[in-house]
Design a protein around this motif. Structure first.
Motif, PDB file in Angstrom:
ATOM      1  N   VAL A 107      74.457  80.309  45.660  1.00 44.49           N
ATOM      2  CA  VAL A 107      73.294  79.950  44.445  1.00 44.49           C
ATOM      3  C   VAL A 107      72.244  79.314  44.852  1.00 44.49           C
ATOM      4  O   VAL A 107      70.951  79.500  44.501  1.00 44.49           O
ATOM      5  N   GLU A 108      72.537  78.349  46.062  1.00 46.65           N
ATOM      6  CA  GLU A 108      71.140  77.822  46.477  1.00 46.65           C
ATOM      7  C   GLU A 108      70.069  78.597  47.134  1.00 46.65           C
ATOM      8  O   GLU A 108      68.963  78.509  46.923  1.00 46.65           O
ATOM      9  N   ALA A 109      70.677  79.587  47.759  1.00 45.17           N
ATOM     10  CA  ALA A 109      69.714  80.720  48.344  1.00 45.17           C
ATOM     11  C   ALA A 109      68.922  81.424  47.268  1.00 45.17           C
ATOM     12  O   ALA A 109      67.989  81.932  47.284  1.00 45.17           O
ATOM     13  N   PHE A 110      69.891  81.941  46.261  1.00 39.47           N
ATOM     14  CA  PHE A 110      69.253  82.642  45.138  1.00 39.47           C
ATOM     15  C   PHE A 110      68.264  81.708  44.361  1.00 39.47           C
ATOM     16  O   PHE A 110      67.053  82.326  44.020  1.00 39.47           O
ATOM     17  N   GLY A 111      68.486  80.423  44.417  1.00 34.15           N
ATOM     18  CA  GLY A 111      67.480  79.562  43.685  1.00 34.15           C
ATOM     19  C   GLY A 111      66.029  79.594  44.490  1.00 34.15           C
ATOM     20  O   GLY A 111      64.851  79.833  43.878  1.00 34.15           O
ATOM     21  N   ARG A 112      66.418  79.446  45.780  1.00 33.91           N
ATOM     22  CA  ARG A 112      65.158  79.451  46.698  1.00 33.91           C
ATOM     23  C   ARG A 112      64.406  80.807  46.587  1.00 33.91           C
ATOM     24  O   ARG A 112      63.117  80.837  46.603  1.00 33.91           O
ATOM     25  N   HIS A 113      65.311  81.766  46.660  1.00 29.10           N
ATOM     26  CA  HIS A 113      64.578  83.187  46.597  1.00 29.10           C
ATOM     27  C   HIS A 113      63.816  83.349  45.553  1.00 29.10           C
ATOM     28  O   HIS A 113      62.665  84.202  45.415  1.00 29.10           O
ATOM     29  N   GLU A 114      64.230  83.054  44.263  1.00 28.49           N
ATOM     30  CA  GLU A 114      63.475  83.028  42.923  1.00 28.49           C
ATOM     31  C   GLU A 114      62.313  82.397  42.849  1.00 28.49           C
ATOM     32  O   GLU A 114      61.225  82.615  42.317  1.00 28.49           O
ATOM     33  N   ARG A 115      62.255  81.140  43.257  1.00 26.62           N
ATOM     34  CA  ARG A 115      61.216  80.129  43.347  1.00 26.62           C
ATOM     35  C   ARG A 115      60.003  80.624  44.345  1.00 26.62           C
ATOM     36  O   ARG A 115      58.820  80.680  43.915  1.00 26.62           O
ATOM     37  N   GLU A 116      60.618  81.185  45.493  1.00 23.20           N
ATOM     38  CA  GLU A 116      59.434  81.907  46.228  1.00 23.20           C
ATOM     39  C   GLU A 116      58.787  82.871  45.791  1.00 23.20           C
ATOM     40  O   GLU A 116      57.712  83.293  46.246  1.00 23.20           O
ATOM     41  N   ARG A 117      59.303  83.705  44.866  1.00 23.23           N
ATOM     42  CA  ARG A 117      58.960  85.080  44.552  1.00 23.23           C
ATOM     43  C   ARG A 117      58.725  84.831  42.911  1.00 23.23           C
ATOM     44  O   ARG A 117      58.680  85.859  42.192  1.00 23.23           O
ATOM     45  N   ALA A 118      58.261  83.636  42.503  1.00 18.56           N
ATOM     46  CA  ALA A 118      58.325  83.555  41.017  1.00 18.56           C
ATOM     47  C   ALA A 118      57.143  84.234  40.473  1.00 18.56           C
ATOM     48  O   ALA A 118      57.147  84.647  39.178  1.00 18.56           O
ATOM     49  N   ARG A 119      56.106  84.644  41.215  1.00 15.86           N
ATOM     50  CA  ARG A 119      54.998  85.379  40.665  1.00 15.86           C
ATOM     51  C   ARG A 119      55.203  86.846  41.079  1.00 15.86           C
ATOM     52  O   ARG A 119      54.081  87.552  40.922  1.00 15.86           O
TER      53      ARG A 119
END
Length: 306
Positions: free
Chosen positions: A187-199
């Protein structure tokens, strides 16, 4: 001079007879005693009207939209429902008699006498295929058709006249890339992945085309509470992974009336509150939660179904 953009065609939904009507008694007979017993059973009862099945209310509401909105150019209806059945045309007579009895405006059908029905979905131009046969659904998805498995049951009780459709996000509306990160890295990697690719917009999943077609249909009606269609995204995502979803839908130019970011909470109670006529999800666990509250279609796609 630029050529005029052709008007959008109707929203086309292909549905199996076991999803539309309650055929479970005769289906059990077929599994127990074989095709000849099944055929005799249906012929003897061809004037007995079949009870509505799990997807019957959805189909009735879809077809009712043709009366609520002006027809398209050339008198083309806004919505068309196609029946696909493994019955023969002979045993299928009871099904058509039941369609007429219930006043459903369904005129196109395919009866395959036991052969797979999914190959006929694309020639009919269907935007969505609903079937009780998991293999047919999987094959349709493999060929780029939005499809879901409906567990046969009697029709749910009528709750409201508005058509309400709910979707999961990852591996349904969107691709499963982000879900793969969550399952493989946590889950932590998922959250980081989505924050980095938010746009960065998400890729489209198997139901993107159906969502586009449904959105075009919605635009034929005035927006707001009086619209006969209401849609919802019901996802296990939570903040901050919500931003990428919102920006993706904005990029696609698609409206969803409600968005529920549940952070892993069971979806069933929320779907009941929304009043979904049908909910689409790729997870067996989420479908099990949903089915005790609303009609649910399993989308066997993506990493959850590998």
């Amino acid at each position: 001079m630029e050529a005029a953009t052709p008007p959008p065609g109707p929203l086309v939904v292909a549905i199996s007879s076991r999803a539309l009507f309650d055929l479970e008694e005769s289906h059990r007979l077929f599994e127990r005693e074989g095709i000849e017993a099944y055929q005799a059973y249906q012929r003897e009862r061809e004037d007995e009207v079949l009870a509505p099945g799990i997807a019957f209310p959805l189909v009735r509401k879809l077809l009712a939209l043709n009366a609520a909105a002006p027809v398209g150019e050339g008198g083309v209806p806004r919505v068309e429902v196609i029946l696909l059945s493994r019955n023969s045309s002979d045993t299928g007579l009871r099904i058509f008699n039941s369609i007429q009895h219930h006043g459903l405006d369904i005129s196109r059908a395919t009866f395959t006498s036991g052969a797979p029905t999914w190959p006929y979905v694309r020639p009919f131009g269907a935007d969505l295929f609903l079937s009780a046969n998991p293999e047919s659904v999987r094959r349709a998805l493999e060929h780029g058709i939005a499809a879901a498995t409906i567990l046969p049951a009697k029709a749910p009780a009528h709750r409201h006249n508005q058509l309400r459709i709910a979707f999961d996000g990852d591996a349904v509306i969107f691709g499963d890339e982000s879900e793969r990160v969550s399952r493989e890295q946590g889950v932590e990697a998922f959250g980081r992945h989505e924050r980095e690719r938010a746009r960065e917009p998400l890729s489209g999943g198997p139901f993107r085309g159906f969502l586009d077609a449904l959105h075009r249909l919605q635009e034929a009606f005035p927006p707001g509470e009086d619209s006969p269609i209401r849609t919802a995204l019901v996802t296990a995502r939570s903040a901050p992974a919500h931003e990428r979803v919102i920006r993706t839908l904005r990029e696609w130019g698609v409206r969803l009336d409600e968005a529920l970011f549940l952070g892993g909470r069971p979806k069933g109670p929320f779907l009941e509150t929304f009043g979904a006529d049908i909910f689409f999800d790729d997870s067996d666990e989420n479908i099990a939660s949903a089915r005790s509250h609303v009609a649910a279609g399993h989308v066997p796609h993506g990493v959850a179904n590998s």
